[in-house]
Design a protein around this motif. Structure first.
Motif, PDB file in Angstrom:
ATOM      1  N   PRO A 159       0.814  -1.226   0.000  1.00 40.39           N
ATOM      2  CA  PRO A 159       0.000   0.000   0.000  1.00 40.39           C
ATOM      3  C   PRO A 159       0.844   1.271   0.000  1.00 40.39           C
ATOM      4  O   PRO A 159       0.493   2.249  -0.672  1.00 40.39           O
ATOM      5  N   GLY A 160       1.960   1.269   0.728  1.00 39.59           N
ATOM      6  CA  GLY A 160       2.761   2.482   0.854  1.00 39.59           C
ATOM      7  C   GLY A 160       3.460   2.879  -0.430  1.00 39.59           C
ATOM      8  O   GLY A 160       3.379   4.036  -0.869  1.00 39.59           O
ATOM      9  N   VAL A 161       4.143   1.937  -1.044  1.00 38.89           N
ATOM     10  CA  VAL A 161       4.897   2.242  -2.261  1.00 38.89           C
ATOM     11  C   VAL A 161       3.956   2.567  -3.417  1.00 38.89           C
ATOM     12  O   VAL A 161       4.197   3.503  -4.185  1.00 38.89           O
ATOM     13  N   GLY A 166       2.223   5.806  -7.442  1.00 40.36           N
ATOM     14  CA  GLY A 166       1.119   5.709  -8.388  1.00 40.36           C
ATOM     15  C   GLY A 166       1.039   4.371  -9.086  1.00 40.36           C
ATOM     16  O   GLY A 166       0.186   4.160  -9.952  1.00 40.36           O
ATOM     17  N   TYR A 167       1.920   3.462  -8.747  1.00 41.87           N
ATOM     18  CA  TYR A 167       1.918   2.080  -9.220  1.00 41.87           C
ATOM     19  C   TYR A 167       2.871   1.310  -8.314  1.00 41.87           C
ATOM     20  O   TYR A 167       3.590   1.902  -7.493  1.00 41.87           O
ATOM     21  N   PHE A 168       2.881  -0.025  -8.427  1.00 45.68           N
ATOM     22  CA  PHE A 168       3.807  -0.803  -7.608  1.00 45.68           C
ATOM     23  C   PHE A 168       4.899  -1.388  -8.503  1.00 45.68           C
ATOM     24  O   PHE A 168       4.609  -2.197  -9.397  1.00 45.68           O
ATOM     25  N   PRO A 169       6.173  -0.994  -8.278  1.00 45.79           N
ATOM     26  CA  PRO A 169       7.280  -1.426  -9.148  1.00 45.79           C
ATOM     27  C   PRO A 169       7.766  -2.831  -8.787  1.00 45.79           C
ATOM     28  O   PRO A 169       8.896  -3.024  -8.315  1.00 45.79           O
ATOM     29  N   ALA A 170       6.958  -3.828  -9.055  1.00 44.29           N
ATOM     30  CA  ALA A 170       7.287  -5.202  -8.656  1.00 44.29           C
ATOM     31  C   ALA A 170       8.580  -5.694  -9.293  1.00 44.29           C
ATOM     32  O   ALA A 170       9.302  -6.510  -8.711  1.00 44.29           O
ATOM     33  N   ARG A 171       8.891  -5.226 -10.503  1.00 43.50           N
ATOM     34  CA  ARG A 171      10.120  -5.665 -11.165  1.00 43.50           C
ATOM     35  C   ARG A 171      11.349  -5.337 -10.335  1.00 43.50           C
ATOM     36  O   ARG A 171      12.315  -6.111 -10.314  1.00 43.50           O
ATOM     37  N   ARG A 172      11.337  -4.200  -9.670  1.00 43.08           N
ATOM     38  CA  ARG A 172      12.498  -3.802  -8.859  1.00 43.08           C
ATOM     39  C   ARG A 172      12.731  -4.759  -7.696  1.00 43.08           C
ATOM     40  O   ARG A 172      13.843  -4.892  -7.197  1.00 43.08           O
TER      41      ARG A 172
END
Length: 282
Positions: A159-161, A166-172
């Motif tokens: 929720p925080g990131v 404005g999106y969740f950078p799952a790749r990182r």
């Protein structure tokens, strides 16, 4: 065998990208492959191609915000996890029913894709379903340090990131494709609820109406779907005939399986063949 790129509308008109695999000799069965969170359809392509050699028509597709169904930017893109079930999977099911002309449709859901069979409008179209690595995502179902990791992910990280960027950078984080903020936030919300998706959405009646036969694969070395979480998932579907296949990764051969290995081609002669046999018999 390579598939054919297709495009079709979700239930709200959003255009989704898919790949259709047609067999040389159809067996009047069709398999809709429903992806895990943040996994592109190409990951399931070899299994879909294999199923077509067994006589199944197969369809893979990307949820909105993922892979070929992703907009130019995810920032501000309006999508929730329930949209993937109620609009995207439902739209794929509509399209698949049209192009397969009355074939018996089996849903094959990976993780999230199996969690939401009961949430999909038109779910009575499934002649049967297969769930691989599907579980309740409630954070307390994880043992040991896994519980702490799930708490941090669902109470802080997701929720925080996603709110900040404005999106969740799952790749990182090495966790698949980037996610729309609304998807990440709703996923976290579900994981904080003891009833996960069913409890968070008050969907008990919808899941109780689901009565298609289910085959559930629970893999011994799947750290994303520990036994307690799988047992809680089974309780989502109280009226569906269920057969649980507990897979011992050490004894089946072919190396570790985990959460994603079922879909690797090295299991063509074991897990794939067994699943195809079961689906053909429904």
């Amino acid at each position: 065998m390579s598939g054919t790129a297709v495009e079709f509308p979700a239930r709200d008109g959003y255009r989704l990208a898919g790949t259709l695999y047609r067999p040389a000799t159809p067996n009047r069965r069709a398999v809709l492959l429903q992806a895990a969170t943040g996994v592109k359809q190409e990951f399931y392509g070899k299994l879909a191609a294999y199923l077509s050699t067994r006589g199944f028509v197969a369809l893979t597709f990307d949820y909105r915000g993922i892979g070929r169904s992703r907009p130019a930017s995810l920032r501000g893109f309006p999508a929730r996890m329930r949209d993937w079930a109620e609009k995207d999977i439902a739209g794929a099911l509509d399209y698949f029913a049209r192009v397969t002309h009355g074939a018996r449709i089996v849903g094959l859901g990976h993780s999230f894709g199996g969690q939401v069979f009961g949430l999909v409008p038109g779910s009575e179209r499934y002649a049967a379903v297969v769930a691989v690595g599907s579980q309740s995502g409630y954070w307390r179902h994880w043992p040991g340090l896994g519980k702490l990791g799930m708490w941090l992910a669902t109470h802080v990280l997701l929720p925080g990131v996603s709110h900040a960027l404005g999106y969740f950078p799952a790749r990182r984080f090495g966790q698949g494709e980037d996610l729309p903020a609304g998807v990440a936030a709703q996923w976290a919300q579900w994981c904080r609820h003891p009833g996960y998706v069913v409890g968070a959405l008050g969907a008990q009646e919808a899941y109780a109406r689901f009565t298609s036969p289910m085959r559930v694969y629970a893999v011994s070395d799947d750290r994303f779907a520990p036994p307690r979480a799988v047992e809680a998932f089974l309780a989502f579907y109280p009226n569906a005939p269920r057969a649980v296949e507990r897979v011992d990764a050490a004894s089946i051969g072919g190396g570790p399986i985990g959460h994603f290995g079922f879909f690797r081609e090295r299991f063509r002669g074991t897990l794939w063949g067994e699943a195809a046999d079961w689906m053909a018999g429904r």
